[in-house]
Design an enzyme around this catalytic site. Structure first.
Site, PDB file in Angstrom:
ATOM      1  N   ASN A   1      -1.395   6.953  -0.509  1.00 48.81           N
ATOM      2  CA  ASN A   1      -1.339   6.593  -1.923  1.00 48.81           C
ATOM      3  C   ASN A   1      -1.980   7.718  -2.754  1.00 48.81           C
ATOM      4  O   ASN A   1      -3.205   7.856  -2.794  1.00 48.81           O
ATOM      5  CB  ASN A   1      -2.067   5.260  -2.124  1.00 48.81           C
ATOM      6  CG  ASN A   1      -1.977   4.763  -3.545  1.00 48.81           C
ATOM      7  OD1 ASN A   1      -1.911   5.546  -4.479  1.00 48.81           O
ATOM      8  ND2 ASN A   1      -1.980   3.449  -3.699  1.00 48.81           N
TER       9      ASN A   1
ATOM     10  N   ASP B   1      -9.354   0.601   1.509  1.00 50.33           N
ATOM     11  CA  ASP B   1      -8.466  -0.553   1.501  1.00 50.33           C
ATOM     12  C   ASP B   1      -8.873  -1.407   0.315  1.00 50.33           C
ATOM     13  O   ASP B   1     -10.047  -1.770   0.175  1.00 50.33           O
ATOM     14  CB  ASP B   1      -8.529  -1.353   2.796  1.00 50.33           C
ATOM     15  CG  ASP B   1      -7.277  -2.213   2.935  1.00 50.33           C
ATOM     16  OD1 ASP B   1      -6.203  -1.638   3.186  1.00 50.33           O
ATOM     17  OD2 ASP B   1      -7.364  -3.436   2.749  1.00 50.33           O
TER      18      ASP B   1
ATOM     19  N   GLY C   1      -0.478   0.440  -9.710  1.00 50.86           N
ATOM     20  CA  GLY C   1      -0.646  -0.917  -9.180  1.00 50.86           C
ATOM     21  C   GLY C   1      -0.746  -1.964 -10.285  1.00 50.86           C
ATOM     22  O   GLY C   1       0.105  -2.039 -11.169  1.00 50.86           O
TER      23      GLY C   1
END
Ligand code: ITT
Length: 195
Positions: free
Chosen positions: A10, A69, A154
Site C-alpha cells: 500500500n 496492519d 481508504g
C-alpha cells in the site's frame, strides 16, 4: 543511511511512514521488492496480521522490517469493518467500494448518528524472521454520512477525528500525519528504531 523495509504493498502507507520517519532512513516497500513475499493475512486481530507480514518479509530481507496492519472500527457495526477493512466490499483495496458499503451498512443499521469509530494501527518490527517489537496506535472520531475531501486514502473522506471539523480527506497530510493511528504507532516505533 539505515535501511528499513515496510512490509506493505500500500503506497499510501509507505508515503505516510516515510514522511513520519524523516531523512535518516532509506525506506522501501514490497512494490520494489518482488522477491519478498506478501503472505495471506490469516490473523483475527490487527496485531496478529502485523506479525505475520513483518516476519514473512524479514525471512528474506536483511535488516529491520516494519509492518502496518490497520483499519476502521465502527461501534454501530460491532467493530466492522475492522481487520476486514481492505476487502470489506469483496475486492482487496477497492477503496470506493469499501466506502460505499460502509455507508449502506450504516444507513440501514438503525443506529443514530454520531457514528462513533476509530482507526487502529498495529505495527510489528521483525528481524531474521522474528518479531522484536510491537506497537499500537488509535485515533477516535466519528464516521459521517457523506464523503468529504479528496486527500488520503481508504476511509479518510468519511472519518472526522475528535477535536477537528474536517475529515482526514480534508485535513492536510501534515495534520493527519501528526494525529493518525499510524502516527501514534509510529511515534513508538520510531523511538525503538533509533536506539
Ligand atoms: P498491506 O497489507 O499490503 O500493508 P493493505 O491496504 O491491504 O496493505 P491492511 O490489510 O492493513 O492493508 O488494510 C488496511 C485498510 O484499512 C486500508 O485498505 C484502508 O481501507 C483502511 N485504512 C487503514 N489506514 C487507513 C488510513 O490512514 N486512512 C484510511 N483508511 C485506512
Amino acid at each position: 543511511m539505515r535501511r528499513l523495509l515496510i512490509a506493505t504493498k500500500n503506497a499510501h502507507k509507505t508515503a505516510e511512514i516515510r514522511a513520519m520517519l524523516g531523512a535518516d532512513w532509506e525506506v522501501s516497500d514490497l512494490t520494489s521488492h518482488p522477491e519478498v513475499p506478501a503472505p495471506e493475512e490469516t490473523g483475527t486481530t490487527f496485531a496478529e496480521n502485523a506479525r505475520i507480514k513483518a516476519e514473512a518479509a524479514s525471512r528474506v530481507f536483511s535488516g529491520f522490517v516494519l509492518s502496518d496492519d490497520s483499519g476502521l472500527e465502527v461501534d454501530a457495526l460491532g467493530g466492522d469493518p475492522g481487520v476486514q477493512s481492505a476487502l470489506y466490499a469483496g475486492t482487496h483495496g477497492d477503496n470506493a467500494g469499501n466506502r460505499a458499503k460502509l455507508m449502506r451498512e450504516l444507513r440501514t443499521c438503525g443506529a443514530p448518528q454520531p457514528w462513533r469509530a476509530r482507526f487502529r494501527c498495529a505495527m510489528a518490527v521483525a528481524e531474521n524472521g522474528r518479531t522484536v517489537a510491537e506497537f499500537d496506535g488509535r485515533v477516535e472520531g466519528q464516521v459521517i454520512a457523506e464523503e468529504r475531501g479528496a486527500g488520503g486514502f481508504g476511509y479518510d473522506a468519511l472519518f472526522v477525528p475528535d477535536g477537528y471539523e474536517g475529515t482526514f480527506g480534508e485535513l492536510s497530510a501534515e495534520v493527519k500525519n501528526k494525529l493518525s493511528h499510524r502516527a501514534r504507532a509510529m511515534e513508538q516505533a520510531g523511538r525503538f528504531l533509533k536506539k
